[in-house]
Design a protein around this motif. Sequence first.
Motif, PDB file in Angstrom:
ATOM      1  N   LYS A 157       0.850  -1.301   0.092  1.00  0.00           N
ATOM      2  CA  LYS A 157       0.016   0.106   0.102  1.00  0.00           C
ATOM      3  C   LYS A 157       0.884   1.148   0.066  1.00  0.00           C
ATOM      4  O   LYS A 157       1.821   1.303   0.774  1.00  0.00           O
ATOM      5  N   ALA A 158       0.542   2.071  -0.885  1.00  0.00           N
ATOM      6  CA  ALA A 158       1.628   3.444  -1.045  1.00  0.00           C
ATOM      7  C   ALA A 158       1.095   4.355   0.280  1.00  0.00           C
ATOM      8  O   ALA A 158       0.124   4.598   0.649  1.00  0.00           O
ATOM      9  N   PRO A 159       2.375   4.562   0.793  1.00  0.00           N
ATOM     10  CA  PRO A 159       2.380   5.526   2.117  1.00  0.00           C
ATOM     11  C   PRO A 159       1.657   6.757   1.733  1.00  0.00           C
ATOM     12  O   PRO A 159       1.888   7.268   0.815  1.00  0.00           O
ATOM     13  N   ASP A 160       0.746   7.277   2.625  1.00  0.00           N
ATOM     14  CA  ASP A 160      -0.030   8.457   2.427  1.00  0.00           C
ATOM     15  C   ASP A 160       1.009   9.625   2.675  1.00  0.00           C
ATOM     16  O   ASP A 160       2.073   9.464   3.649  1.00  0.00           O
ATOM     17  N   PHE A 161       0.713  10.726   2.023  1.00  0.00           N
ATOM     18  CA  PHE A 161       1.455  11.994   2.395  1.00  0.00           C
ATOM     19  C   PHE A 161       0.732  13.265   2.001  1.00  0.00           C
ATOM     20  O   PHE A 161      -0.334  13.166   1.029  1.00  0.00           O
ATOM     21  N   VAL A 162       1.116  14.556   2.591  1.00  0.00           N
ATOM     22  CA  VAL A 162       0.434  15.573   2.040  1.00  0.00           C
ATOM     23  C   VAL A 162       1.406  16.501   1.722  1.00  0.00           C
ATOM     24  O   VAL A 162       2.345  16.892   2.500  1.00  0.00           O
ATOM     25  N   LEU A 163       1.209  17.027   0.456  1.00  0.00           N
ATOM     26  CA  LEU A 163       2.413  18.087   0.113  1.00  0.00           C
ATOM     27  C   LEU A 163       1.689  19.247  -0.517  1.00  0.00           C
ATOM     28  O   LEU A 163       0.591  19.209  -1.060  1.00  0.00           O
ATOM     29  N   THR A 164       2.298  20.591  -0.597  1.00  0.00           N
ATOM     30  CA  THR A 164       1.793  21.678  -1.305  1.00  0.00           C
ATOM     31  C   THR A 164       2.222  21.926  -2.540  1.00  0.00           C
ATOM     32  O   THR A 164       3.605  21.666  -2.798  1.00  0.00           O
ATOM     33  N   ASP A 165       1.498  22.153  -3.448  1.00  0.00           N
ATOM     34  CA  ASP A 165       1.852  22.536  -4.871  1.00  0.00           C
ATOM     35  C   ASP A 165       2.561  24.024  -4.921  1.00  0.00           C
ATOM     36  O   ASP A 165       2.381  24.631  -4.087  1.00  0.00           O
ATOM     37  N   MET A 166       2.923  24.342  -6.178  1.00  0.00           N
ATOM     38  CA  MET A 166       3.504  25.630  -6.331  1.00  0.00           C
ATOM     39  C   MET A 166       2.503  26.828  -6.257  1.00  0.00           C
ATOM     40  O   MET A 166       2.608  28.054  -6.179  1.00  0.00           O
ATOM     41  N   GLU A 167       1.221  26.425  -6.469  1.00  0.00           N
ATOM     42  CA  GLU A 167      -0.075  27.410  -6.221  1.00  0.00           C
ATOM     43  C   GLU A 167      -0.477  27.449  -4.796  1.00  0.00           C
ATOM     44  O   GLU A 167      -1.276  28.047  -4.589  1.00  0.00           O
ATOM     45  N   GLY A 168       0.104  26.687  -4.016  1.00  0.00           N
ATOM     46  CA  GLY A 168      -0.240  26.555  -2.699  1.00  0.00           C
ATOM     47  C   GLY A 168      -1.436  25.650  -2.423  1.00  0.00           C
ATOM     48  O   GLY A 168      -1.948  25.807  -1.350  1.00  0.00           O
ATOM     49  N   ASN A 169      -1.964  25.073  -3.312  1.00  0.00           N
ATOM     50  CA  ASN A 169      -2.908  23.784  -2.840  1.00  0.00           C
ATOM     51  C   ASN A 169      -2.231  22.453  -2.389  1.00  0.00           C
ATOM     52  O   ASN A 169      -1.329  22.084  -2.712  1.00  0.00           O
ATOM     53  N   LYS A 170      -2.995  22.021  -1.470  1.00  0.00           N
ATOM     54  CA  LYS A 170      -2.311  20.671  -0.776  1.00  0.00           C
ATOM     55  C   LYS A 170      -2.845  19.477  -1.493  1.00  0.00           C
ATOM     56  O   LYS A 170      -4.061  19.479  -1.948  1.00  0.00           O
ATOM     57  N   HIS A 171      -2.010  18.525  -1.454  1.00  0.00           N
ATOM     58  CA  HIS A 171      -2.406  17.324  -2.314  1.00  0.00           C
ATOM     59  C   HIS A 171      -2.083  16.408  -1.359  1.00  0.00           C
ATOM     60  O   HIS A 171      -1.156  15.953  -0.757  1.00  0.00           O
ATOM     61  N   GLN A 172      -3.119  15.472  -1.054  1.00  0.00           N
ATOM     62  CA  GLN A 172      -2.879  14.080  -0.026  1.00  0.00           C
ATOM     63  C   GLN A 172      -3.197  12.959  -0.850  1.00  0.00           C
ATOM     64  O   GLN A 172      -4.241  12.689  -1.732  1.00  0.00           O
ATOM     65  N   LEU A 173      -2.060  12.089  -0.961  1.00  0.00           N
ATOM     66  CA  LEU A 173      -2.345  11.038  -1.924  1.00  0.00           C
ATOM     67  C   LEU A 173      -3.536  10.102  -1.766  1.00  0.00           C
ATOM     68  O   LEU A 173      -4.191   9.869  -2.683  1.00  0.00           O
ATOM     69  N   SER A 174      -4.012  10.089  -0.810  1.00  0.00           N
ATOM     70  CA  SER A 174      -5.118   9.060  -0.352  1.00  0.00           C
ATOM     71  C   SER A 174      -6.454   9.728  -1.132  1.00  0.00           C
ATOM     72  O   SER A 174      -7.584   9.198  -1.201  1.00  0.00           O
ATOM     73  N   GLU A 175      -6.478  10.881  -1.398  1.00  0.00           N
ATOM     74  CA  GLU A 175      -7.468  11.571  -2.173  1.00  0.00           C
ATOM     75  C   GLU A 175      -7.532  11.103  -3.372  1.00  0.00           C
ATOM     76  O   GLU A 175      -8.418  11.556  -4.297  1.00  0.00           O
ATOM     77  N   TYR A 176      -6.498  10.486  -3.929  1.00  0.00           N
ATOM     78  CA  TYR A 176      -6.638  10.369  -5.194  1.00  0.00           C
ATOM     79  C   TYR A 176      -6.912   8.793  -5.280  1.00  0.00           C
ATOM     80  O   TYR A 176      -6.827   8.108  -6.668  1.00  0.00           O
ATOM     81  N   LYS A 177      -7.579   8.286  -4.503  1.00  0.00           N
ATOM     82  CA  LYS A 177      -7.982   6.690  -4.463  1.00  0.00           C
ATOM     83  C   LYS A 177      -9.174   6.668  -5.491  1.00  0.00           C
ATOM     84  O   LYS A 177     -10.051   7.517  -5.747  1.00  0.00           O
ATOM     85  N   GLY A 178      -9.101   5.588  -6.492  1.00  0.00           N
ATOM     86  CA  GLY A 178      -9.963   5.651  -7.467  1.00  0.00           C
ATOM     87  C   GLY A 178      -9.296   5.893  -9.065  1.00  0.00           C
ATOM     88  O   GLY A 178      -9.750   5.811  -9.930  1.00  0.00           O
ATOM     89  N   LYS A 179      -7.996   6.593  -8.903  1.00  0.00           N
ATOM     90  CA  LYS A 179      -7.347   6.932  -9.765  1.00  0.00           C
ATOM     91  C   LYS A 179      -5.979   6.277  -9.888  1.00  0.00           C
ATOM     92  O   LYS A 179      -5.389   5.928  -8.950  1.00  0.00           O
ATOM     93  N   GLY A 180      -5.421   6.033 -10.878  1.00  0.00           N
ATOM     94  CA  GLY A 180      -3.918   5.637 -11.015  1.00  0.00           C
ATOM     95  C   GLY A 180      -3.042   6.727 -10.887  1.00  0.00           C
ATOM     96  O   GLY A 180      -3.482   7.983 -11.280  1.00  0.00           O
ATOM     97  N   VAL A 181      -1.909   6.664 -10.076  1.00  0.00           N
ATOM     98  CA  VAL A 181      -1.364   7.736  -9.739  1.00  0.00           C
ATOM     99  C   VAL A 181       0.314   7.468 -10.226  1.00  0.00           C
ATOM    100  O   VAL A 181       0.709   6.532 -10.082  1.00  0.00           O
ATOM    101  N   PHE A 182       0.735   8.681 -11.077  1.00  0.00           N
ATOM    102  CA  PHE A 182       1.924   8.415 -11.609  1.00  0.00           C
ATOM    103  C   PHE A 182       2.881   9.352 -10.824  1.00  0.00           C
ATOM    104  O   PHE A 182       2.709  10.505 -10.942  1.00  0.00           O
ATOM    105  N   ILE A 183       3.887   9.095  -9.761  1.00  0.00           N
ATOM    106  CA  ILE A 183       4.483  10.036  -8.977  1.00  0.00           C
ATOM    107  C   ILE A 183       5.987  10.142  -9.667  1.00  0.00           C
ATOM    108  O   ILE A 183       6.616   9.143  -9.800  1.00  0.00           O
ATOM    109  N   ASN A 184       6.617  11.247 -10.001  1.00  0.00           N
ATOM    110  CA  ASN A 184       7.781  11.487 -10.367  1.00  0.00           C
ATOM    111  C   ASN A 184       8.546  12.462  -9.594  1.00  0.00           C
ATOM    112  O   ASN A 184       8.279  13.518  -9.262  1.00  0.00           O
ATOM    113  N   PHE A 185       9.588  11.854  -8.936  1.00  0.00           N
ATOM    114  CA  PHE A 185      10.535  12.459  -8.179  1.00  0.00           C
ATOM    115  C   PHE A 185      11.703  13.165  -9.105  1.00  0.00           C
ATOM    116  O   PHE A 185      12.148  12.309  -9.613  1.00  0.00           O
ATOM    117  N   TRP A 186      11.882  14.373  -8.598  1.00  0.00           N
ATOM    118  CA  TRP A 186      12.746  15.045  -9.655  1.00  0.00           C
ATOM    119  C   TRP A 186      13.587  16.197  -8.830  1.00  0.00           C
ATOM    120  O   TRP A 186      13.128  16.378  -7.725  1.00  0.00           O
TER     121      TRP A 186
END
Length: 177
Positions: free
Chosen positions: A43-72
């Motif tokens: 199970k992918a560990p959950d996290f919360v991060l903020t994007d460049m516009e100040g919006n919060k993104h929590q991984l668990s909120e993407y349940k039901g979608k495929g998620v492509f995470i790219n670390f760079w």
Amino acid sequence: MSVKKKRRLWMRTVILVVLFAAVAFTLYASLTKDKAKIAIGDKAPDFVLTDMEGNKHQLSEYKGKGVFINFWATWCKPCKVEMPHINTQYNEYKDQGVAVLGINMGDSTLLIDNFLDKQDLDFPILEDKSKDVIELYNIYKLPATIIIDSDGVIVDIVEGQLPEGRIKAMMERIKPE
């Protein structure tokens, strides 16, 4: 030796021993800490991060979608090469239930903004200033990509630059049915 000097020597010795013990314990604890490795099928560990516009993104909120995470990172040349390909595939798959999250590895906001001024990216770029998520996912080499299915399970973990065909195949693989 006077009583005052003996007492001072005794106190300094005690403080030095306590300080040495604290340093030794810290080194021991960090060297023996058992870091849990993530693996395909976990199970992918959950996290919360903020994007460049100040919006919060929590991984668990993407349940039901495929998620492509790219670390760079901004200094990573292979990251710069694969970003346009990720963006192209994101635009093709975003309406098919695939989300892309670009997680920057601790660069300053100014460096990220300068990087993004040269790139035309449509997917969210998240800042991991404390590198907590990078540590949580055991990312040591860049670029790194983790794909997660619609149930939140890790499907693949890839270190290194991805050609566009592989990015497309990965997104096809995590696209919800």
